[in-house]
Design a protein around this motif. Structure first.
Motif, PDB file in Angstrom:
ATOM      1  N   ALA A  94      -1.253  -0.764 -15.457  1.00 30.67           N
ATOM      2  CA  ALA A  94      -0.585  -2.058 -15.281  1.00 30.67           C
ATOM      3  C   ALA A  94       0.919  -1.923 -15.531  1.00 30.67           C
ATOM      4  CB  ALA A  94      -1.184  -3.103 -16.223  1.00 30.67           C
ATOM      5  N   THR A  95       1.293  -1.253 -16.622  1.00 31.63           N
ATOM      6  CA  THR A  95       2.706  -1.051 -16.925  1.00 31.63           C
ATOM      7  C   THR A  95       3.360  -0.130 -15.911  1.00 31.63           C
ATOM      8  OG1 THR A  95       2.289  -1.368 -19.286  1.00 31.63           O
ATOM      9  CG2 THR A  95       4.321  -0.262 -18.687  1.00 31.63           C
ATOM     10  N   ALA A  96       2.631   0.895 -15.473  1.00 32.11           N
ATOM     11  CA  ALA A  96       3.170   1.810 -14.465  1.00 32.11           C
ATOM     12  C   ALA A  96       3.456   1.061 -13.162  1.00 32.11           C
ATOM     13  CB  ALA A  96       2.195   2.956 -14.220  1.00 32.11           C
ATOM     14  N   TYR A  97       2.542   0.207 -12.752  1.00 33.49           N
ATOM     15  CA  TYR A  97       2.768  -0.603 -11.559  1.00 33.49           C
ATOM     16  C   TYR A  97       4.007  -1.479 -11.730  1.00 33.49           C
ATOM     17  CZ  TYR A  97      -1.665   0.310  -9.087  1.00 33.49           C
ATOM     18  OH  TYR A  97      -2.692   0.885  -8.391  1.00 33.49           O
ATOM     19  N   SER A  98       4.090  -2.159 -12.860  1.00 32.64           N
ATOM     20  CA  SER A  98       5.215  -3.070 -13.099  1.00 32.64           C
ATOM     21  C   SER A  98       6.547  -2.325 -13.057  1.00 32.64           C
ATOM     22  CB  SER A  98       5.041  -3.780 -14.448  1.00 32.64           C
ATOM     23  OG  SER A  98       3.893  -4.598 -14.449  1.00 32.64           O
ATOM     24  N   ALA A  99       6.573  -1.121 -13.644  1.00 23.76           N
ATOM     25  CA  ALA A  99       7.793  -0.324 -13.619  1.00 23.76           C
ATOM     26  C   ALA A  99       8.151   0.078 -12.199  1.00 23.76           C
ATOM     27  CB  ALA A  99       7.625   0.915 -14.493  1.00 23.76           C
ATOM     28  N   GLY A 100       7.161   0.524 -11.439  1.00 26.92           N
ATOM     29  CA  GLY A 100       7.396   0.914 -10.055  1.00 26.92           C
ATOM     30  C   GLY A 100       7.846  -0.251  -9.192  1.00 26.92           C
ATOM     31  N   PHE A 101       7.199  -1.404  -9.371  1.00 27.89           N
ATOM     32  CA  PHE A 101       7.582  -2.593  -8.602  1.00 27.89           C
ATOM     33  C   PHE A 101       9.030  -2.987  -8.892  1.00 27.89           C
ATOM     34  CE2 PHE A 101       2.887  -4.175  -8.633  1.00 27.89           C
ATOM     35  CZ  PHE A 101       2.573  -3.229  -7.658  1.00 27.89           C
ATOM     36  N   GLY A 102       9.431  -2.839 -10.149  1.00 27.51           N
ATOM     37  CA  GLY A 102      10.777  -3.224 -10.530  1.00 27.51           C
ATOM     38  C   GLY A 102      11.852  -2.382  -9.872  1.00 27.51           C
ATOM     39  N   TYR A 103      11.531  -1.139  -9.522  1.00 25.05           N
ATOM     40  CA  TYR A 103      12.507  -0.249  -8.912  1.00 25.05           C
ATOM     41  C   TYR A 103      12.309  -0.108  -7.400  1.00 25.05           C
ATOM     42  CZ  TYR A 103      14.632   1.271 -13.257  1.00 25.05           C
ATOM     43  OH  TYR A 103      15.335   1.300 -14.436  1.00 25.05           O
ATOM     44  N   ALA A 104      11.296  -0.768  -6.852  1.00 30.00           N
ATOM     45  CA  ALA A 104      11.037  -0.689  -5.410  1.00 30.00           C
ATOM     46  C   ALA A 104      12.043  -1.547  -4.647  1.00 30.00           C
ATOM     47  CB  ALA A 104       9.614  -1.153  -5.114  1.00 30.00           C
ATOM     48  N   SER A 105      12.617  -1.001  -3.592  1.00 29.45           N
ATOM     49  CA  SER A 105      13.600  -1.727  -2.792  1.00 29.45           C
ATOM     50  C   SER A 105      13.079  -2.093  -1.412  1.00 29.45           C
ATOM     51  CB  SER A 105      14.877  -0.889  -2.648  1.00 29.45           C
ATOM     52  OG  SER A 105      14.589   0.338  -1.990  1.00 29.45           O
ATOM     53  N   GLY A 106      11.855  -1.686  -1.080  1.00 30.71           N
ATOM     54  CA  GLY A 106      11.308  -1.948   0.239  1.00 30.71           C
ATOM     55  C   GLY A 106      10.835  -3.379   0.428  1.00 30.71           C
ATOM     56  N   GLU A 107      10.772  -3.792   1.691  1.00 34.65           N
ATOM     57  CA  GLU A 107      10.238  -5.111   2.019  1.00 34.65           C
ATOM     58  C   GLU A 107       8.719  -5.123   2.004  1.00 34.65           C
ATOM     59  OE1 GLU A 107      12.748  -6.974   5.392  1.00 34.65           O
ATOM     60  OE2 GLU A 107      13.186  -4.827   5.444  1.00 34.65           O
ATOM     61  N   VAL A 108       8.132  -3.939   2.061  1.00 35.98           N
ATOM     62  CA  VAL A 108       6.684  -3.765   1.936  1.00 35.98           C
ATOM     63  C   VAL A 108       6.448  -2.747   0.830  1.00 35.98           C
ATOM     64  CG1 VAL A 108       4.574  -2.950   3.063  1.00 35.98           C
ATOM     65  CG2 VAL A 108       6.230  -4.308   4.353  1.00 35.98           C
ATOM     66  N   VAL A 109       5.489  -3.028  -0.042  1.00 40.51           N
ATOM     67  CA  VAL A 109       5.174  -2.121  -1.151  1.00 40.51           C
ATOM     68  C   VAL A 109       3.735  -1.644  -0.996  1.00 40.51           C
ATOM     69  CG1 VAL A 109       4.972  -1.858  -3.650  1.00 40.51           C
ATOM     70  CG2 VAL A 109       6.784  -3.301  -2.692  1.00 40.51           C
ATOM     71  N   VAL A 110       3.543  -0.343  -1.042  1.00 42.53           N
ATOM     72  CA  VAL A 110       2.210   0.265  -0.956  1.00 42.53           C
ATOM     73  C   VAL A 110       1.910   0.946  -2.281  1.00 42.53           C
ATOM     74  CG1 VAL A 110       0.790   2.024   0.177  1.00 42.53           C
ATOM     75  CG2 VAL A 110       2.349   0.606   1.537  1.00 42.53           C
ATOM     76  N   THR A 111       0.709   0.758  -2.816  1.00 41.24           N
ATOM     77  CA  THR A 111       0.297   1.466  -4.027  1.00 41.24           C
ATOM     78  C   THR A 111      -0.864   2.388  -3.696  1.00 41.24           C
ATOM     79  OG1 THR A 111      -1.226  -0.329  -4.679  1.00 41.24           O
ATOM     80  CG2 THR A 111       1.011  -0.392  -5.576  1.00 41.24           C
TER      81      THR A 111
END
Length: 338
Positions: A94-111
């Motif tokens: 959960a924290t790893a996702y949140s950290a990644g989302f915070g630094y993502a600059s794309g208009e679409v996010v894939v996990t």
């Protein structure tokens, strides 16, 4: 459901946007814990699958104790599309996702996971599904769930979750997902709530679709699932149901339980009062008297400690303190910090 995916749990589809997702920048967020052998292979597969597209890859090192950090530094040094985020300790997905989302600059996010069980070549199918008007596309690993016990437990979990939430998905916990940027911007994740991302997203009014995908065997390392995981998942299901149904009106939840207990206690004490008044019963020798009083007291303040604390935890995480856990950011374009 056909191989091209199927309906979602968030309601009907809205019209497709004029500009397709493949024309937009895509951020691929990959949590990793002790995956030094898998990451170079996964990076190569992503590079091949995303050829011709605008994208970035954000690997989140969740406090690995092996050489994951060194591997990420090497890859980021060669490929500016790769960004590595190291957390100070193992904080969970959960924290790893949140950290990644915070630094993502794309208009679409894939996990996706780093263990090579997800094939980057299938990202195109997720993007095509997003273009049908969905806000979140969830993967469905319809076979290859591991041992019969694990497969059975997964089936039970998904069917119970679908029944209780009303969301028609087959694989809630599948890590392979594609989101529109605004969706991840509203997600508040902590603990193990990442297993219920579709439920949280649907509660925000977004549309959810599903595509069938392959589940490939793990090539390195070992699975980290155990009996304790299923116990935690049960509590997490109760939590997410509470947060999505009663967060704005918790009295409906607590009041119904409290009323039932208080009413039962009142009936017990009413019966004892009748026996005392008309039959001379000696109440000091009746354990039921204490039970009745206890139920009335619990009916007034029952669970002001339990799930209410979950609400407090949820609200406290909305402030966003994930960045305080990040040790360093490796590579990438420094101007992309979101």
């Amino acid at each position: 459901m056909g191989g091209g995916g199927g309906g979602g749990g968030g309601g009907g589809r809205r019209p497709s946007t004029k500009r397709g997702t493949m024309d937009r920048k895509i951020s691929i967020v990959v949590p990793a814990f002790n995956e030094e052998k898998s990451i170079p292979v996964l990076h190569g597969r992503i590079t091949k699958a995303m050829e011709g597209l605008s994208y970035e890859v954000i690997f989140v090192d969740d406090g690995s104790s092996d050489g994951t950090a060194e591997v990420l530094k090497g890859i980021a040094g060669r490929d500016r599309r790769v960004k590595g985020i190291r957390l100070r300790k193992n904080c969970g997905k959960a924290t790893a996702y949140s950290a990644g989302f915070g630094y993502a600059s794309g208009e679409v996010v894939v996990t996706m996971d780093a263990d090579l069980q997800d094939d980057p070549a299938e990202i195109h199918r997720f993007l095509e599904k997003l273009d049908e008007g969905y806000d979140l596309v969830n993967g469905w690993k319809y076979k290859g769930k591991g041992s019969p016990v694990r497969a059975f437990a997964s089936t039970v979990f998904n069917r119970v979750t679908a029944r209780l939430t009303g969301i028609a998905l087959h694989d809630f916990n599948c890590p392979f997902k594609a989101y529109r940027r605004e969706v991840v911007g509203e997600l508040v994740l902590y603990g193990d709530l990442f297993r219920f991302i579709p439920v949280l997203v649907s509660d925000r009014g977004y549309r959810i679709g599903e595509v069938t995908i392959e589940n490939y065997p793990r090539e390195h390392g070992r699975s980290r699932y155990g009996v304790a995981r299923y116990i935690r998942t049960l509590f997490d299901l109760v939590t997410v149901l509470f947060l999505t149904r009663f967060k704005k009106s918790p009295l409906y939840f607590f009041g119904s339980i409290g009323l039932a207990m208080a009413l039962l206690g009142f009936l017990i004490d009413l019966y004892l009062t009748y026996q005392k008044a008309f039959h001379g019963m000696l109440l000091s020798q009746q354990p039921l008297l204490l039970l009745g009083i206890l139920l009335i007291v619990l009916g007034v303040q029952f669970t002001s400690i339990g799930l209410i604390t979950e609400m407090i935890v949820s609200i406290s995480h909305e402030g966003g303190r994930v960045r305080s856990l990040i040790r360093e950011v490796i590579g990438g374009e420094r101007g992309d910090v979101g």
